[in-house]
Motif scaffolding. Sequence first.
Motif, PDB file in Angstrom:
ATOM      1  N   PRO A   5       0.926  -1.199   0.128  1.00  0.00           N
ATOM      2  CA  PRO A   5       0.029   0.216  -0.076  1.00  0.00           C
ATOM      3  C   PRO A   5       0.796   1.270   0.055  1.00  0.00           C
ATOM      4  CG  PRO A   5      -0.650  -1.644   1.908  1.00  0.00           C
ATOM      5  CD  PRO A   5       0.483  -2.060   1.075  1.00  0.00           C
ATOM      6  N   GLN A   7       0.478   4.054   1.266  1.00  0.00           N
ATOM      7  CA  GLN A   7       0.827   4.469   3.014  1.00  0.00           C
ATOM      8  C   GLN A   7       1.903   3.701   3.753  1.00  0.00           C
ATOM      9  OE1 GLN A   7      -2.630   4.438   5.377  1.00  0.00           O
ATOM     10  NE2 GLN A   7      -1.826   5.703   6.785  1.00  0.00           N
ATOM     11  N   GLY A  25      -3.164   0.833  -8.212  1.00  0.00           N
ATOM     12  CA  GLY A  25      -3.915   1.979  -7.975  1.00  0.00           C
ATOM     13  C   GLY A  25      -4.416   2.390  -9.247  1.00  0.00           C
ATOM     14  N   ASN A  42      -2.644   6.898  -7.088  1.00  0.00           N
ATOM     15  CA  ASN A  42      -3.554   6.923  -6.016  1.00  0.00           C
ATOM     16  C   ASN A  42      -4.132   5.425  -5.818  1.00  0.00           C
ATOM     17  OD1 ASN A  42      -5.956   7.350  -4.189  1.00  0.00           O
ATOM     18  ND2 ASN A  42      -5.420   9.223  -4.714  1.00  0.00           N
ATOM     19  N   ASP A  43      -3.946   5.146  -4.642  1.00  0.00           N
ATOM     20  CA  ASP A  43      -4.772   3.694  -4.108  1.00  0.00           C
ATOM     21  C   ASP A  43      -5.916   3.828  -3.421  1.00  0.00           C
ATOM     22  OD1 ASP A  43      -3.804   4.193  -1.569  1.00  0.00           O
ATOM     23  OD2 ASP A  43      -2.409   2.436  -1.575  1.00  0.00           O
ATOM     24  N   GLY A  44      -6.335   4.905  -3.101  1.00  0.00           N
ATOM     25  CA  GLY A  44      -7.495   5.226  -2.352  1.00  0.00           C
ATOM     26  C   GLY A  44      -7.769   5.206  -0.964  1.00  0.00           C
ATOM     27  N   ALA A  45      -6.506   5.107  -0.543  1.00  0.00           N
ATOM     28  CA  ALA A  45      -6.282   4.619   1.002  1.00  0.00           C
ATOM     29  C   ALA A  45      -5.297   5.941   1.541  1.00  0.00           C
ATOM     30  CB  ALA A  45      -5.748   3.299   1.513  1.00  0.00           C
ATOM     31  N   PHE A  46      -4.663   6.309   0.464  1.00  0.00           N
ATOM     32  CA  PHE A  46      -3.810   7.675   1.031  1.00  0.00           C
ATOM     33  C   PHE A  46      -3.761   8.577  -0.048  1.00  0.00           C
ATOM     34  CE2 PHE A  46       0.864   8.876   2.008  1.00  0.00           C
ATOM     35  CZ  PHE A  46       0.757   9.130   3.244  1.00  0.00           C
TER      36      PHE A  46
END
Length: 65
Positions: A5, A7, A25, A42-46
């Motif tokens: 991830p 983050q 992502g 972007n992976d949607g979590a950060f």
Amino acid sequence: MKRIPIQKLNKEYQKYGGKEVKLAGWARTIRDSKAIGFIELNDGAFKGCQIVFEKDKITNFDDII
């Protein structure tokens, strides 16, 4: 190779220095400046990360931009 991830990569960046990593992502933006390209991933979590790639070091530079 296990996906990391964004983050985790951001928090532990020293651990991954000089190593190949797998991220997943979507590209929010892709831009280039002749021989250098930039992808905001972007992976949607950060908040995302910026990937810098050089035309001389990859074979599919023109396909990406």
